[in-house]
Design an enzyme around this catalytic site. Structure first.
Site, PDB file in Angstrom:
ATOM      1  N   GLY A 160       7.193 -24.452  38.990  1.00 47.38           N
ATOM      2  CA  GLY A 160       8.053 -24.453  40.169  1.00 47.38           C
ATOM      3  C   GLY A 160       8.937 -23.233  40.147  1.00 47.38           C
ATOM      4  N   GLY A 195      11.434 -22.511  42.768  1.00 47.89           N
ATOM      5  CA  GLY A 195      12.558 -22.584  43.703  1.00 47.89           C
ATOM      6  C   GLY A 195      13.827 -22.208  42.952  1.00 47.89           C
ATOM      7  N   ALA A 232      15.841 -24.054  41.161  1.00 49.29           N
ATOM      8  CA  ALA A 232      15.905 -24.620  39.806  1.00 49.29           C
ATOM      9  C   ALA A 232      14.966 -23.876  38.860  1.00 49.29           C
ATOM     10  CB  ALA A 232      15.570 -26.111  39.838  1.00 49.29           C
ATOM     11  N   GLY A 233      13.728 -23.659  39.309  1.00 51.08           N
ATOM     12  CA  GLY A 233      12.734 -23.023  38.437  1.00 51.08           C
ATOM     13  C   GLY A 233      13.131 -21.597  38.086  1.00 51.08           C
ATOM     14  N   PHE A 253      32.719 -30.212  53.598  1.00 49.72           N
ATOM     15  CA  PHE A 253      31.441 -30.922  53.690  1.00 49.72           C
ATOM     16  C   PHE A 253      31.740 -32.409  53.538  1.00 49.72           C
ATOM     17  CE2 PHE A 253      26.899 -29.254  53.009  1.00 49.72           C
ATOM     18  CZ  PHE A 253      27.031 -28.278  53.975  1.00 49.72           C
ATOM     19  N   GLN A 296      17.592 -40.152  50.389  1.00 53.48           N
ATOM     20  CA  GLN A 296      18.682 -39.879  51.334  1.00 53.48           C
ATOM     21  C   GLN A 296      18.145 -39.541  52.716  1.00 53.48           C
ATOM     22  OE1 GLN A 296      21.295 -36.108  51.113  1.00 53.48           O
ATOM     23  NE2 GLN A 296      22.671 -37.795  50.656  1.00 53.48           N
ATOM     24  N   HIS A 307      19.254 -37.734  56.032  1.00 58.94           N
ATOM     25  CA  HIS A 307      20.286 -36.821  56.533  1.00 58.94           C
ATOM     26  C   HIS A 307      20.593 -37.191  57.975  1.00 58.94           C
ATOM     27  CE1 HIS A 307      22.438 -33.223  57.630  1.00 58.94           C
ATOM     28  NE2 HIS A 307      22.380 -32.782  56.382  1.00 58.94           N
ATOM     29  N   LEU A 342      16.176 -29.701  60.053  1.00 54.12           N
ATOM     30  CA  LEU A 342      17.577 -29.967  59.708  1.00 54.12           C
ATOM     31  C   LEU A 342      18.561 -29.111  60.499  1.00 54.12           C
ATOM     32  CD1 LEU A 342      19.388 -31.425  57.405  1.00 54.12           C
ATOM     33  CD2 LEU A 342      19.617 -29.094  56.592  1.00 54.12           C
ATOM     34  N   THR A 385      22.400 -28.250  59.771  1.00 53.35           N
ATOM     35  CA  THR A 385      23.242 -28.419  58.581  1.00 53.35           C
ATOM     36  C   THR A 385      24.527 -29.212  58.830  1.00 53.35           C
ATOM     37  OG1 THR A 385      24.562 -27.267  56.920  1.00 53.35           O
ATOM     38  CG2 THR A 385      24.277 -26.117  59.002  1.00 53.35           C
ATOM     39  N   GLU A 386      24.943 -29.896  57.752  1.00 55.22           N
ATOM     40  CA  GLU A 386      26.239 -30.583  57.743  1.00 55.22           C
ATOM     41  C   GLU A 386      27.379 -29.579  57.978  1.00 55.22           C
ATOM     42  OE1 GLU A 386      26.314 -33.734  54.861  1.00 55.22           O
ATOM     43  OE2 GLU A 386      28.254 -33.068  54.139  1.00 55.22           O
ATOM     44  N   ARG A 410      26.905 -39.008  53.661  1.00 57.63           N
ATOM     45  CA  ARG A 410      25.690 -39.017  54.484  1.00 57.63           C
ATOM     46  C   ARG A 410      25.138 -40.408  54.731  1.00 57.63           C
ATOM     47  NH1 ARG A 410      22.602 -33.601  52.290  1.00 57.63           N
ATOM     48  NH2 ARG A 410      24.094 -32.209  53.286  1.00 57.63           N
ATOM     49  N   HIS A 458      15.406 -36.752  53.623  1.00 58.81           N
ATOM     50  CA  HIS A 458      15.916 -35.416  53.295  1.00 58.81           C
ATOM     51  C   HIS A 458      15.915 -35.097  51.810  1.00 58.81           C
ATOM     52  CE1 HIS A 458      18.288 -31.830  53.758  1.00 58.81           C
ATOM     53  NE2 HIS A 458      19.295 -32.310  53.056  1.00 58.81           N
ATOM     54  N   GLU A 496      15.505 -30.924  42.060  1.00 55.17           N
ATOM     55  CA  GLU A 496      15.297 -32.181  42.783  1.00 55.17           C
ATOM     56  C   GLU A 496      14.250 -33.078  42.123  1.00 55.17           C
ATOM     57  OE1 GLU A 496      15.240 -31.709  47.044  1.00 55.17           O
ATOM     58  OE2 GLU A 496      14.619 -33.790  47.341  1.00 55.17           O
ATOM     59  N   ARG A 526      23.649 -38.570  47.405  1.00 54.28           N
ATOM     60  CA  ARG A 526      24.066 -37.205  47.054  1.00 54.28           C
ATOM     61  C   ARG A 526      25.062 -36.672  48.086  1.00 54.28           C
ATOM     62  NH1 ARG A 526      22.382 -31.811  48.737  1.00 54.28           N
ATOM     63  NH2 ARG A 526      20.912 -32.650  50.236  1.00 54.28           N
ATOM     64  N   SER A 580      23.370 -30.388  45.736  1.00 52.67           N
ATOM     65  CA  SER A 580      22.010 -30.238  45.222  1.00 52.67           C
ATOM     66  C   SER A 580      21.702 -28.801  44.834  1.00 52.67           C
ATOM     67  CB  SER A 580      21.017 -30.728  46.265  1.00 52.67           C
ATOM     68  OG  SER A 580      19.736 -30.400  45.848  1.00 52.67           O
ATOM     69  N   LEU A 581      22.072 -27.867  45.698  1.00 54.07           N
ATOM     70  CA  LEU A 581      21.855 -26.464  45.309  1.00 54.07           C
ATOM     71  C   LEU A 581      22.582 -26.181  44.005  1.00 54.07           C
ATOM     72  CD1 LEU A 581      22.134 -24.334  48.585  1.00 54.07           C
ATOM     73  CD2 LEU A 581      20.095 -24.767  47.211  1.00 54.07           C
TER      74      LEU A 581
HETATM   75  C1  FAD Z   1      16.278 -28.176  55.172  1.00 53.86           C
HETATM   76  C2  FAD Z   1      17.087 -28.418  53.951  1.00 53.86           C
HETATM   77  C3  FAD Z   1      18.376 -27.932  53.846  1.00 53.86           C
HETATM   78  C4  FAD Z   1      19.130 -28.153  52.693  1.00 53.86           C
HETATM   79  N1  FAD Z   1      20.399 -27.651  52.614  1.00 53.86           N
HETATM   80  C5  FAD Z   1      21.102 -27.827  51.474  1.00 53.86           C
HETATM   81  C6  FAD Z   1      22.405 -27.264  51.336  1.00 53.86           C
HETATM   82  O1  FAD Z   1      22.914 -26.606  52.221  1.00 53.86           O
HETATM   83  N2  FAD Z   1      23.058 -27.485  50.173  1.00 53.86           N
HETATM   84  C7  FAD Z   1      22.526 -28.204  49.146  1.00 53.86           C
HETATM   85  O2  FAD Z   1      23.173 -28.359  48.123  1.00 53.86           O
HETATM   86  N3  FAD Z   1      21.282 -28.716  49.250  1.00 53.86           N
HETATM   87  C8  FAD Z   1      20.568 -28.545  50.375  1.00 53.86           C
HETATM   88  N4  FAD Z   1      19.313 -29.069  50.476  1.00 53.86           N
HETATM   89  C9  FAD Z   1      18.688 -29.643  49.285  1.00 53.86           C
HETATM   90  C10 FAD Z   1      18.265 -28.506  48.344  1.00 53.86           C
HETATM   91  O3  FAD Z   1      17.941 -27.372  49.094  1.00 53.86           O
HETATM   92  C11 FAD Z   1      17.067 -28.888  47.490  1.00 53.86           C
HETATM   93  O4  FAD Z   1      17.285 -30.120  46.871  1.00 53.86           O
HETATM   94  C12 FAD Z   1      16.837 -27.833  46.408  1.00 53.86           C
HETATM   95  O5  FAD Z   1      16.797 -26.547  46.958  1.00 53.86           O
HETATM   96  C13 FAD Z   1      15.561 -28.114  45.644  1.00 53.86           C
HETATM   97  O6  FAD Z   1      15.330 -27.028  44.790  1.00 53.86           O
HETATM   98  P1  FAD Z   1      14.235 -27.107  43.659  1.00 53.86           P
HETATM   99  O7  FAD Z   1      14.249 -25.802  42.979  1.00 53.86           O
HETATM  100  O8  FAD Z   1      14.417 -28.337  42.868  1.00 53.86           O
HETATM  101  O9  FAD Z   1      12.863 -27.304  44.463  1.00 53.86           O
HETATM  102  P2  FAD Z   1      12.119 -26.328  45.561  1.00 53.86           P
HETATM  103  O10 FAD Z   1      12.981 -25.246  46.049  1.00 53.86           O
HETATM  104  O11 FAD Z   1      11.503 -27.254  46.561  1.00 53.86           O
HETATM  105  O12 FAD Z   1      11.008 -25.665  44.698  1.00 53.86           O
HETATM  106  C14 FAD Z   1       9.891 -26.384  44.229  1.00 53.86           C
HETATM  107  C15 FAD Z   1       8.950 -25.404  43.569  1.00 53.86           C
HETATM  108  O13 FAD Z   1       7.934 -26.126  42.908  1.00 53.86           O
HETATM  109  C16 FAD Z   1       6.675 -25.579  43.226  1.00 53.86           C
HETATM  110  N5  FAD Z   1       5.689 -26.656  43.100  1.00 53.86           N
HETATM  111  C17 FAD Z   1       5.741 -27.910  43.595  1.00 53.86           C
HETATM  112  N6  FAD Z   1       4.646 -28.611  43.230  1.00 53.86           N
HETATM  113  C18 FAD Z   1       3.889 -27.770  42.487  1.00 53.86           C
HETATM  114  C19 FAD Z   1       2.634 -27.877  41.839  1.00 53.86           C
HETATM  115  N7  FAD Z   1       1.890 -29.000  41.860  1.00 53.86           N
HETATM  116  N8  FAD Z   1       2.154 -26.793  41.189  1.00 53.86           N
HETATM  117  C20 FAD Z   1       2.856 -25.630  41.145  1.00 53.86           C
HETATM  118  N9  FAD Z   1       4.042 -25.472  41.747  1.00 53.86           N
HETATM  119  C21 FAD Z   1       4.553 -26.531  42.402  1.00 53.86           C
HETATM  120  C22 FAD Z   1       6.831 -25.011  44.623  1.00 53.86           C
HETATM  121  O14 FAD Z   1       5.881 -23.993  44.855  1.00 53.86           O
HETATM  122  C23 FAD Z   1       8.254 -24.469  44.546  1.00 53.86           C
HETATM  123  O15 FAD Z   1       8.230 -23.169  43.975  1.00 53.86           O
HETATM  124  C24 FAD Z   1      18.562 -28.882  51.629  1.00 53.86           C
HETATM  125  C25 FAD Z   1      17.271 -29.378  51.737  1.00 53.86           C
HETATM  126  C26 FAD Z   1      16.533 -29.155  52.880  1.00 53.86           C
HETATM  127  C27 FAD Z   1      15.164 -29.745  52.964  1.00 53.86           C
END
Ligand code: FAD
Length: 560
Positions: free
Chosen positions: A11, A13, A15-16, A116, A229, A231, A241, A243-244, A275, A339, A363, A374, A379-380
């Site tokens: 992953g 994103g 976190a990764g 928020f 959750q 939203h 979405l 945003t809040e 929320r 959400h 996440e 949450r 979450s970010l």
């Molecule tokens: C529209 C929206 C707006 C949001 N706004 C906010 C905000 O303003 N503030 C806040 O705190 N939170 C917000 N959130 C929540 C927050 O953005 C997410 O919870 C957080 O960004 C998740 O990050 P992550 O790195 O865990 O996962 P992600 O960013 O979803 O990354 C997941 C990664 O895993 C990889 N992956 C998944 N499955 C596989 C697989 N089988 N094989 C290889 N790779 C895989 C994907 O390619 C990706 O790179 C929002 C969420 C959404 C949906």
């Protein structure tokens, strides 16, 4: 084995990437596997901001942030994790800022912070309303700068457990086809959420809960899976979405008569209650006939064009493109949508799971700072703070241990399974099951829950799981075979849905996002102040419970 590394992050994103950077900086050889290019990860869609008690706009400190988070979690969050989280968040924000995150500033030139939901003080740091986009670019720059290897467009399909620890990942190479085996002395899951279990969701098509399902299949515990959750402000009809941050900047919710109805439900916090509270209030307005086409209205018109263009330009554009309304002049139709998954792979505060060598962050994980609900902006922050902690811990373990081994038998089993799936010449198309799952989850396990509907949903999921072994992958090709990956993702989602419903029907109370207004309308601390733990045993989910870790906040009635 095609390659091996000290630390392998699944992953890319927020976190990764944050985990990979931390592991690299701790001295490890790191690589990331991602089914999407890192900058297309769903973190990039985050809009409103990221919470840290900087105190730049009013009095704030990590203790107040911790209390708000504990209360927001409806007392189900683990308080030791929450205290670590709120204490370390400010330092993590300054690090992002030093790496180049262009956060919005206030009149004094400090980082601006917007209110928020359920926050005692304006605490959400933001970059207009494209915060996730900014963070993902900044983190990717740091990944590139460090020359961290990215296995781009690799779909992780199996975790390798060998000799009692996790030692790698078997992936399907989306671009060139074929299975690729990458070893890791430690593996970090950072695969994001599972919003796609629902038809109406803010989550991208890729958010299918893969990492949770991979861990579940290894026999590892998932925690608090019933808490999804909803939203309050997802646009009608697209589910995108809004945003809040719109309410943080002063936007209000109105019903069909123009009434600002949140004043009735949450007299103090009003539109900025937490929320779960706002989503339930909206759904009640809609169910009692005071909605507009199954929605309520988010009114920003009184904010004025200047503020909307300065602080919320992305939201305005989304409203114009996807709902055909310009929020400078008209309210936006919104309703609750799936959400964020509070549940996930159980970890300690360094991201370590029950299996040696396997970590999780973001996440996909449940550390647990969000408990039953949450707070927006947390979450970010969780992806950054716990991504960093998991990366550092995984690197330290990897550097103290030397071997990586993926037995041939594990590779052969994976190949055989894949051949069987691709070899089917007829059957049901996966999308049919996926659609039925998404619609029925929304109908039977949404904002409000009741015994009969949950029992029905358990039957529906069982029926879908029976049909799943007969799914047919029509595309037999090797290049970008999304037919194949969607079939695999469907299997993941069906397993996760089964754990969610089992935990949901057994939780005979209302807490946070799990609301049972008809049969169990109140929180029951005596019997349910405990985490649900789901494991996969003999082909199905098995439920048990675990204590909530409390440090200094005793449960109180939750009012906003
Ligand atoms: C529209 C929206 C707006 C949001 N706004 C906010 C905000 O303003 N503030 C806040 O705190 N939170 C917000 N959130 C929540 C927050 O953005 C997410 O919870 C957080 O960004 C998740 O990050 P992550 O790195 O865990 O996962 P992600 O960013 O979803 O990354 C997941 C990664 O895993 C990889 N992956 C998944 N499955 C596989 C697989 N089988 N094989 C290889 N790779 C895989 C994907 O390619 C990706 O790179 C929002 C969420 C959404 C949906």
């Amino acid at each position: 084995m095609d390659a091996k590394h000290d630390v392998l992050v699944v992953g890319a994103g927020c976190a990764g990437m944050r985990a990979a950077i931390a592991a690299h900086d701790a001295g490890a050889d790191v690589a990331m596997i991602s089914k999407l290019h890192p900058t297309r990860s769903h973190s990039g869609a985050a809009e409103g901001g990221i919470n840290a008690a900087l105190g730049n706009t009013g009095e704030d400190n990590p203790e107040i942030h911790a209390f708000d988070t504990v209360k927001g979690s409806d007392y189900l969050g683990d308080q030791d994790s929450i205290e670590i989280f709120t204490r370390e968040a400010p330092g993590d924000i300054y690090q992002l800022e030093h790496w180049g995150a262009i956060f919005t500033r206030n009149e004094e030139g400090k980082l601006a912070q917007r209110p928020f939901g359920a926050a005692g003080s304006p605490r959400t740091v933001f970059a207009a309303d494209i915060t996730g986009h900014v963070l993902i670019q900044v983190l990717y720059e740091q990944v590139v700068k460090r020359d961290i290897k990215v296995y781009e467009e690799y779909f992780a399909w199996r975790l390798v457990e060998n000799d009692g620890r996790c030692q790698g990942v078997i992936s399907w190479d989306l671009m060139d086809g074929g299975l690729k085996v990458v070893g890791g002395k430690t593996v970090i899951l950072a695969t994001g959420g599972a919003g796609r279990l629902y038809r109406a969701t803010t989550n991208a098509y890729a958010c299918t809960g893969d990492g949770m399902a991979l861990a579940l299949r290894l026999g590892l515990p998932l925690k608090d899976m019933e808490f999804m959750q909803f939203h309050p402000t997802t646009m009608y009809p697209s589910g995108i979405l809004i945003t809040e941050g719109c309410r943080g900047e002063g936007g209000v919710l109105r019903n069909a008569t123009g009434e600002r109805f949140m004043v009735r439900y949450a007299p103090t916090a009003k539109d900025l209650a937490s929320r779960d509270v706002v989503s339930r209030s909206e759904q009640t307005e809609i169910d009692e006939g005071r909605g507009v086409n199954g929605s309520v209205l988010l009114d920003l018109t009184h904010l004025g064009a200047e503020k909307i263009l300065d602080r919320l330009p992305g939201s305005r554009e989304l409203a114009m493109v996807y709902a055909g309304v310009d929020p400078i002049f008209e309210p936006i139709p919104v309703r609750p949508g799936a959400h964020y998954h509070m549940g996930g792979v159980e970890t300690d505060s360094d991201g370590l799971t029950e299996l040696t060598g396997l970590y999780a962050a973001g996440e996909v994980a449940c550390v647990s700072v969000h408990g039953a609900n949450r707070l927006g902006g947390n979450s970010l922050m969780e992806t950054i703070t716990f991504g960093r902690r998991a990366g550092t811990a995984a690197a330290e373990w990897a550097l103290a241990n030397t071997t990586v081994e993926v037995p041939d038998a594990v590779e052969r089993d994976a190949e055989r399974e894949l051949k069987e799936l691709l070899g089917r010449t007829s059957g049901e198309r996966p999308w049919k099951i996926r659609d039925e799952l998404g619609s029925s989850m929304l109908d039977n396990f949404g904002v409000f829950r009741e015994e009969g509907k949950m029992a029905r949903q358990i039957e529906i999921i069982a029926g879908l799981r029976e049909r799943y072994p007969g799914v047919y992958v029509e595309d037999k090709g090797t290049v970008f075979n999304s037919d194949l990956t969607q079939a695999i993702e469907l299997g993941y989602m069906l397993d996760l849905a089964a754990t969610m419903l089992q935990a949901g029907i057994a939780r005979k109370e209302s807490r946070g996002a799990h609301s049972r207004p008809h049969d169990f309308p109140t929180r029951d601390d005596e019997n349910f102040l405990k985490h649900s733990i789901s494991r996969w045993v003999n082909g199905g989910p098995e439920l048990s419970y675990k204590e909530v870790r409390m440090t200094r906040w005793e449960p109180e009635e939750r009012k906003y």
